[in-house]
Design a protein around this motif. Structure first.
Motif, short mmCIF file in Angstrom:
data_model
loop_
_atom_site.label_atom_id
_atom_site.label_comp_id
_atom_site.label_asym_id
_atom_site.label_seq_id
_atom_site.Cartn_x
_atom_site.Cartn_y
_atom_site.Cartn_z
N LEU A 275 16.11 -26.29 25.88
CA LEU A 275 14.67 -26.39 25.73
C LEU A 275 14.27 -27.78 25.23
O LEU A 275 13.26 -28.35 25.68
N GLU A 276 15.05 -28.34 24.32
CA GLU A 276 14.75 -29.67 23.82
C GLU A 276 14.90 -30.72 24.93
O GLU A 276 14.11 -31.66 25.01
N MET A 277 15.90 -30.56 25.79
CA MET A 277 16.05 -31.46 26.92
C MET A 277 14.83 -31.39 27.84
O MET A 277 14.32 -32.42 28.31
N TYR A 278 14.36 -30.19 28.09
CA TYR A 278 13.17 -30.02 28.94
C TYR A 278 11.95 -30.70 28.32
O TYR A 278 11.19 -31.38 29.01
N ARG A 279 11.78 -30.52 27.02
CA ARG A 279 10.63 -31.13 26.36
C ARG A 279 10.71 -32.65 26.38
O ARG A 279 9.70 -33.33 26.64
N GLN A 280 11.90 -33.19 26.11
CA GLN A 280 12.04 -34.64 26.10
C GLN A 280 11.71 -35.23 27.46
O GLN A 280 11.09 -36.30 27.55
N ALA A 281 12.12 -34.56 28.53
CA ALA A 281 11.92 -35.11 29.87
C ALA A 281 10.50 -34.89 30.38
O ALA A 281 9.82 -35.83 30.81
N PHE A 282 10.02 -33.63 30.33
CA PHE A 282 8.77 -33.29 31.01
C PHE A 282 7.56 -33.32 30.09
O PHE A 282 6.43 -33.46 30.57
N SER A 283 7.76 -33.17 28.79
CA SER A 283 6.61 -33.22 27.88
C SER A 283 6.42 -34.59 27.27
O SER A 283 5.28 -35.07 27.15
N TYR A 284 7.53 -35.24 26.89
CA TYR A 284 7.43 -36.54 26.22
C TYR A 284 7.74 -37.71 27.15
O TYR A 284 7.54 -38.85 26.77
N ALA A 290 16.70 -37.18 27.10
CA ALA A 290 17.03 -35.88 27.70
C ALA A 290 18.40 -35.92 28.38
O ALA A 290 19.20 -34.98 28.25
N SER A 291 18.70 -36.99 29.09
CA SER A 291 20.00 -37.11 29.75
C SER A 291 21.12 -37.24 28.74
O SER A 291 22.20 -36.65 28.91
N ALA A 292 20.90 -38.00 27.66
CA ALA A 292 21.91 -38.12 26.62
C ALA A 292 22.17 -36.76 25.98
O ALA A 292 23.33 -36.39 25.71
N ALA A 293 21.11 -36.00 25.72
CA ALA A 293 21.28 -34.67 25.16
C ALA A 293 22.05 -33.76 26.11
O ALA A 293 22.85 -32.91 25.68
N ALA A 294 21.84 -33.93 27.41
CA ALA A 294 22.57 -33.12 28.39
C ALA A 294 24.06 -33.40 28.34
O ALA A 294 24.89 -32.48 28.41
N PHE A 295 24.45 -34.66 28.20
CA PHE A 295 25.87 -34.99 28.12
C PHE A 295 26.47 -34.52 26.79
O PHE A 295 27.63 -34.11 26.75
N VAL A 296 25.70 -34.56 25.72
CA VAL A 296 26.20 -34.02 24.45
C VAL A 296 26.42 -32.52 24.58
O VAL A 296 27.43 -31.98 24.11
N LEU A 297 25.49 -31.83 25.21
CA LEU A 297 25.65 -30.39 25.41
C LEU A 297 26.86 -30.09 26.29
O LEU A 297 27.60 -29.13 26.03
N PHE A 298 27.07 -30.91 27.32
CA PHE A 298 28.25 -30.74 28.16
C PHE A 298 29.53 -30.89 27.35
O PHE A 298 30.48 -30.11 27.51
N ALA A 299 29.57 -31.87 26.46
CA ALA A 299 30.75 -32.06 25.62
C ALA A 299 30.97 -30.86 24.69
O ALA A 299 32.11 -30.44 24.47
N VAL A 300 29.89 -30.31 24.18
CA VAL A 300 30.00 -29.13 23.31
C VAL A 300 30.53 -27.94 24.09
O VAL A 300 31.42 -27.21 23.62
N VAL A 301 29.99 -27.71 25.28
CA VAL A 301 30.46 -26.60 26.12
C VAL A 301 31.94 -26.76 26.45
O VAL A 301 32.73 -25.80 26.37
N LEU A 302 32.35 -27.97 26.82
CA LEU A 302 33.75 -28.22 27.15
C LEU A 302 34.65 -27.99 25.94
O LEU A 302 35.71 -27.35 26.06
#
Length: 319
Positions: A275-284, A290-302
């Motif tokens: 949700l924070e990624m969505y807000r950073q990209a489309f709201s702010y 948003a892309s940096a947060a996506a890669f951090v989330l990918f690292a957490v999932v991995l």
């Protein structure tokens, strides 16, 4: 004495060597078959490149740049500033966003795994097992929007859940309006909605356990708890691993249910990474963050997935 085969003896032992034209023909046939195979794979490889490799490369570029989401010429490289900004003082990404994400995923796994294991064990001892599996699978085929809205109304002060509490003499609870209960309330819904798939996986795993093990345990006088702990759980390890991995990945990437039920509120009590990624990209308009947060989330999932694999295999069972 070393026995050296002469060309004549080798030819008698292994047969005559193929002629050079035959070898060349075989090579041409092999190359032609390889070319045909790649031609058949070309559509899939093209789809993979267009919809996965290129977006992944573009997201990596954006994570190291500043871009408002309009003209590509406005992309401005900023290096690792987007990543450092996520964990800088005053940033809400680490707490509460990433913390909420981990708690949401962990709660979903615990509830879904406990519930599905209990229900799957009960179904395995009942008649009409197909009917029960179908009933528990129905939430999976229901849209997230429908599930979220139904549970949202059930959590209302005059809803079904509070009605049941009032019937028991308890006060109503503001499930989605109280920051202390909002996240656990959504976790319950996520676990309920995903328990059907886990039940299918676990019931299939229970069916694959040979009955001879249970017969031997009965002859030895083992009780139900001992049988479950010593036979069922160890042999369900591959199924449990699949359920845990899929549930944790789904929980870490959860977005739609949060948007439908709470939109991240109250305050930031249910704000999660997607949700924070969505807000950073489309709201702010901050696509770099948003892309940096996506890669951090990918690292957490991995990291969490690899940790689960290690925990399940440390006992020597290749799950």
């Amino acid at each position: 004495m070393v026995n050296v085969l002469t060309p004549e003896r080798a030819e008698r032992a292994h047969g005559p060597r193929p002629a050079a034209p035959v070898v060349a023909a075989r090579d041409r046939t092999r190359r032609r078959q390889t070319l045909v195979a790649y031609l058949f794979l070309a559509p899939t490889l093209l789809f993979f490149a267009v919809f996965l490799v290129l977006p992944l490369g573009f997201a990596l570029l954006l994570s190291l740049s500043h871009w408002s989401g309009f003209a590509l010429g406005d992309i401005r490289p900023v290096g690792p500033d987007n990543f450092t900004g996520l964990f800088a003082d005053g940033s809400t990404f680490l707490a509460p966003v990433l913390t909420n994400t981990l708690l949401f995923a962990l709660g979903t796994v615990v509830l879904a795994l406990a519930g599905s294991l209990t229900v799957a064990t009960c179904i395995d001892n009942l008649r009409f097992q197909g009917l029960w599996r179908t009933l528990y699978f129905l939430p999976i085929v229901t849209t997230v929007v429908a599930v979220g809205n139904v549970w949202k109304y059930m959590y209302e002060p005059g809803g079904l859940v509070n009605g049941a509490l009032n019937a028991l003499g308890l006060d109503s609870v503001a499930f989605l309006q109280d920051p202390d209960t909002a996240l656990p309330s959504v976790v319950v819904v996520q676990a309920w909605a995903s328990v059907g798939t886990a039940i299918l996986v676990l019931t299939a795993g229970l069916k694959s356990i040979p009955e001879s093990y249970y017969e031997a345990a009965a002859l030895d006088g083992a009780g139900p708890v001992t049988v479950f702990r010593r036979i069922t759980l160890p042999l369900l390890r591959p199924s449990l691993l699949l359920v845990c991995v899929t549930q944790i990945v789904t929980g870490l990437q959860s977005f739609a249910l949060i948007v439908v039920m709470t939109r991240g509120g109250p305050g930031d009590a249910t704000d999660v990474a997607a949700l924070e990624m969505y807000r950073q990209a489309f709201s702010y308009g901050d696509w770099g963050t948003a892309s940096a947060a996506a890669f951090v989330l990918f690292a957490v999932v991995l990291a969490v997935t690899l940790l689960q694999l290690w925990l399940f295999r440390r006992g020597g069972e290749d799950a």
